[in-house]
Design an enzyme around this catalytic site. Sequence first.
Site, PDB file in Angstrom:
ATOM      1  N   HIS A 104       0.802  -1.231   0.000  1.00 45.37           N
ATOM      2  CA  HIS A 104       0.000   0.000   0.000  1.00 45.37           C
ATOM      3  C   HIS A 104       0.835   1.281   0.000  1.00 45.37           C
ATOM      4  CE1 HIS A 104      -3.578  -2.297   0.149  1.00 45.37           C
ATOM      5  NE2 HIS A 104      -3.740  -2.406   1.450  1.00 45.37           N
ATOM      6  N   HIS A 178      -9.754   2.483   0.308  1.00 43.25           N
ATOM      7  CA  HIS A 178      -9.683   1.340   1.231  1.00 43.25           C
ATOM      8  C   HIS A 178     -10.746   1.411   2.336  1.00 43.25           C
ATOM      9  CE1 HIS A 178      -7.903  -1.965   3.442  1.00 43.25           C
ATOM     10  NE2 HIS A 178      -6.878  -2.036   2.633  1.00 43.25           N
ATOM     11  N   GLU A 316     -11.526  -3.510  -2.418  1.00 40.51           N
ATOM     12  CA  GLU A 316     -10.581  -2.540  -2.969  1.00 40.51           C
ATOM     13  C   GLU A 316     -10.435  -2.752  -4.467  1.00 40.51           C
ATOM     14  OE1 GLU A 316      -7.002  -3.298  -0.422  1.00 40.51           O
ATOM     15  OE2 GLU A 316      -8.496  -4.418   0.694  1.00 40.51           O
TER      16      GLU A 316
HETATM   17  C1  GLA Z   1      -5.163  -4.937   2.420  1.00 35.94           C
HETATM   18  C2  GLA Z   1      -4.409  -6.218   2.385  1.00 35.94           C
HETATM   19  C3  GLA Z   1      -4.512  -6.912   3.691  1.00 35.94           C
HETATM   20  C4  GLA Z   1      -4.134  -6.008   4.833  1.00 35.94           C
HETATM   21  C5  GLA Z   1      -4.977  -4.744   4.772  1.00 35.94           C
HETATM   22  C6  GLA Z   1      -4.552  -3.738   5.789  1.00 35.94           C
HETATM   23  O1  GLA Z   1      -6.479  -5.124   2.236  1.00 35.94           O
HETATM   24  O2  GLA Z   1      -4.839  -7.061   1.357  1.00 35.94           O
HETATM   25  O3  GLA Z   1      -3.665  -8.040   3.692  1.00 35.94           O
HETATM   26  O4  GLA Z   1      -2.783  -5.705   4.755  1.00 35.94           O
HETATM   27  O5  GLA Z   1      -4.866  -4.140   3.530  1.00 35.94           O
HETATM   28  O6  GLA Z   1      -4.517  -4.260   7.066  1.00 35.94           O
END
Ligand code: GLA
Length: 353
Positions: A104, A178, A316
């Site tokens: 991210h 997100h 997402e």
């Molecule tokens: C995303 C990832 C997860 C986790 C979340 C944040 O959705 O796919 O594995 O890292 O972000 O906690």
Amino acid sequence: MLREPFGTTPEGHAVERYTLASASGVTINVLTYGGVIQSVFAPDRAGVLADVTLGYDTLDGYLRDKSYLGALVGRYANRIRAGRFSLDGRDYTLATNAGTNHLHGGVRGFNKAVWMCEPFAEGENIGLVLGHFSPDGDEGYPGGVSARVSYTLTPDGEIVIDFFATADAPTPVNLTQHSYFNLAGTGVGDILDHTLELSASRFTPVDAQLIPTGELRPVQGTPFDFTTPETVGARISDNDEQLRLAGGYDHNFVIDHDAMSELVLAARLTDPLSGRGLDIHTTEPGIQCYSGNFLDGTVTGKGGLPLQYRSGLALETQHFPNSPNEPTFPTTILRPGAEHRSRTVYHFVVRPT
Ligand code: GLA
């Protein structure tokens, strides 16, 4: 539209909060910190509003956040293996923040930036245009990137999210929103009884580090088949290798597109009890479906309530994880002179019984 102060970051940047309300009853709060959607109030069958996204009451919550609650994610949403990739014959090393991998956007991704913000009104629509510049070398990425994201609230209860970016050198770009949804109302319980439908006949299975192996696997006959409506919880504890590796759902689904770049229905989420529904349309080729497996009740969210295990479902829209290292995945490389554009629409609806 209401605009109010929401505190100051440790670096001294003032953060603001906007409140946008629509005729449908859907009302949202947006923060200039991380471009966060702090809350979405949506009506149930009786017209009763509930806050249907996970978040925090204070800026401090967002400063400490490690779960990306409601945030804009960039420069690259999801994982890049070992934080490494090569591009045009050069090797790049990114910040690593998820074991040995990049997640991210790194340690300080777009979710930790204070975005510039301009409100607008266009006919019956109201919205915000958020802007952020990520300089050359940011978290290890080459080139500067100008990102712009607009949130448009329509009278019908849609949040239209338009992502736009340009770069002054070739670099990977993958932007997402997100938000975690709990259509029963945040703080009420988990999302296991929500019904989910995904327009995805394939998904990208992962390895033990949650990084796609490169395979596009048919969902048919697996707990990943949401091509017809099924509750999130129905098969989440099945003895399935992919569910075991991720501790539940934390996978990228390949959205069935007739043609690339077309806005298609990707996900349909319903809380059968309240009748609150969410339809997600997107131009993106993938959608990460993450069932909140890392939430463990140790962090306090809105209303002073703990963020419990699986109390929200993140959907997402994105390009596939680790694309810079997977030549067969749709490319995420943005080059100077080109524009990155994508659209995702969250439509909050009430479904009949
Ligand atoms: C995303 C990832 C997860 C986790 C979340 C944040 O959705 O796919 O594995 O890292 O972000 O906690």
